[in-house]
Enzyme design. Structure first.
Site, PDB file in Angstrom:
ATOM      1  N   HIS A 119       0.813  -1.218   0.000  1.00  0.00           N
ATOM      2  CA  HIS A 119       0.000   0.000   0.000  1.00  0.00           C
ATOM      3  C   HIS A 119       0.846   1.266   0.000  1.00  0.00           C
ATOM      4  O   HIS A 119       1.907   1.336   0.603  1.00  0.00           O
ATOM      5  CB  HIS A 119      -0.930   0.010   1.217  1.00  0.00           C
ATOM      6  CG  HIS A 119      -0.192  -0.105   2.519  1.00  0.00           C
ATOM      7  ND1 HIS A 119       0.274   0.987   3.206  1.00  0.00           N
ATOM      8  CD2 HIS A 119       0.154  -1.183   3.264  1.00  0.00           C
ATOM      9  CE1 HIS A 119       0.868   0.598   4.319  1.00  0.00           C
ATOM     10  NE2 HIS A 119       0.812  -0.726   4.373  1.00  0.00           N
ATOM     11  N   ASP A 120       0.344   2.270  -0.711  1.00  0.00           N
ATOM     12  CA  ASP A 120       0.879   3.629  -0.703  1.00  0.00           C
ATOM     13  C   ASP A 120       2.281   3.740  -1.294  1.00  0.00           C
ATOM     14  O   ASP A 120       2.969   4.734  -1.081  1.00  0.00           O
ATOM     15  CB  ASP A 120       0.882   4.213   0.724  1.00  0.00           C
ATOM     16  CG  ASP A 120      -0.490   4.163   1.369  1.00  0.00           C
ATOM     17  OD1 ASP A 120      -1.400   4.822   0.848  1.00  0.00           O
ATOM     18  OD2 ASP A 120      -0.655   3.439   2.374  1.00  0.00           O
ATOM     19  N   GLY A 137       5.046  -0.971   2.795  1.00  0.00           N
ATOM     20  CA  GLY A 137       4.222   0.200   2.532  1.00  0.00           C
ATOM     21  C   GLY A 137       5.016   1.488   2.450  1.00  0.00           C
ATOM     22  O   GLY A 137       6.090   1.627   3.040  1.00  0.00           O
TER      23      GLY A 137
END
Length: 256
Positions: A119-120, A137
């Site tokens: 994520h991200d 992340g």
């Protein structure tokens, strides 16, 4: 062509000449650009936007919710550019509310089998991720970076432009642009000379980058002093500005 055994949600937007293999599932709020091909047994969930002429091989998972205990179902997205290749069993997660809400991948990247993008993360253009390379992340990866097989990058780290990691490298700090890194934990091993030659860097430019590397790692100067020396070299060779700007950003510190 969409195979009759594929499941495509009517709320998905499928561009012209898209190929979708059997037993693949395309969820709502997925946008797939023209000319993209998707192999069998792949799952793509939205909100996800995929650009043109991408190739997604079988058994990949694209746009799934993040593997983060702080994620509580908020609306987040995945954005993928054009002409990327995702080989078998790649897993690419959407963003989180606390990390900006988006995972971004640029153009012309190659992700070999079993690559994981958490994520991200934000990935530039023309990168290569060898088999089983993984990002935790919030990782940033610059253009033309090459990650060797089984490389692992710690959350919130940055990987600079034109750098390269050896197989099974584990980076818990930032890898500056142009640098070769290897080991667990990653250490610097000079400038990525071979990669730079392949991309058209001149012998003079590579020598300047070697001088900058020695200024950072061999001169005994503090990092702020080394940055000052590199700033003085920028008018002589503009590519050093990429390195100087990277070093000025406060992060997890650079590999040593």
């Amino acid at each position: 062509m969409i195979h009759p055994h594929a499941l495509v949600d009517p709320r998905a937007e499928i561009g012209a000449d898209v190929e979708i293999g059997p037993f693949t599932i395309i969820g709502p709020e997925v946008v797939i650009g023209a000319g993209t091909s998707i192999g069998s047994h792949t799952v793509i969930k939205g909100p996800t936007r995929i650009g043109r002429d991408n190739k997604i091989f079988q058994f990949s998972s694209i746009g799934e919710v993040p593997q983060d205990l702080k994620y509580h179902g908020e609306r987040t997205t995945l954005e993928i550019g054009d002409r990327n290749v995702f080989r078998e069993f790649c897993t690419i997660n959407r963003g989180t509310g606390g990390g900006g809400g988006i995972t971004e991948i640029g153009h012309d990247n190659l992700f070999m089998a079993y690559v994981h993008i958490a994520h991200d993360c934000r990935i530039g253009n023309h990168t290569v991720f060898a088999n089983c390379a993984s990002l935790a992340g919030h990782v940033l990866v610059g253009d033309y970076a090459v990650l060797g097989g089984f490389t692992g990058i710690h959350q919130f780290c940055r990987v600079g432009e034109h750098c390269m990691t050896g197989a099974a490298t584990v980076a818990v700090q930032d890898i500056p642009p142009y640098v070769l890194a290897a080991g667990n934990s990653a250490r610097p091993y000079g400038i990525n000379v071979t990669g730079l030659k392949r991309r058209g860097f001149t012998a003079e430019g590579i020598n300047m980058l070697k001088r900058a590397y020695k200024t950072i790692y061999k001169s005994g100067l503090r990092l702020d002093e080394a940055i000052g020396k590199i700033d003085d070299m920028v008018p002589e060779y503009g590519e050093l500005d990429v390195l100087a700007r990277f070093l000025k950003v406060e992060g997890r510190g650079i590999i040593r």
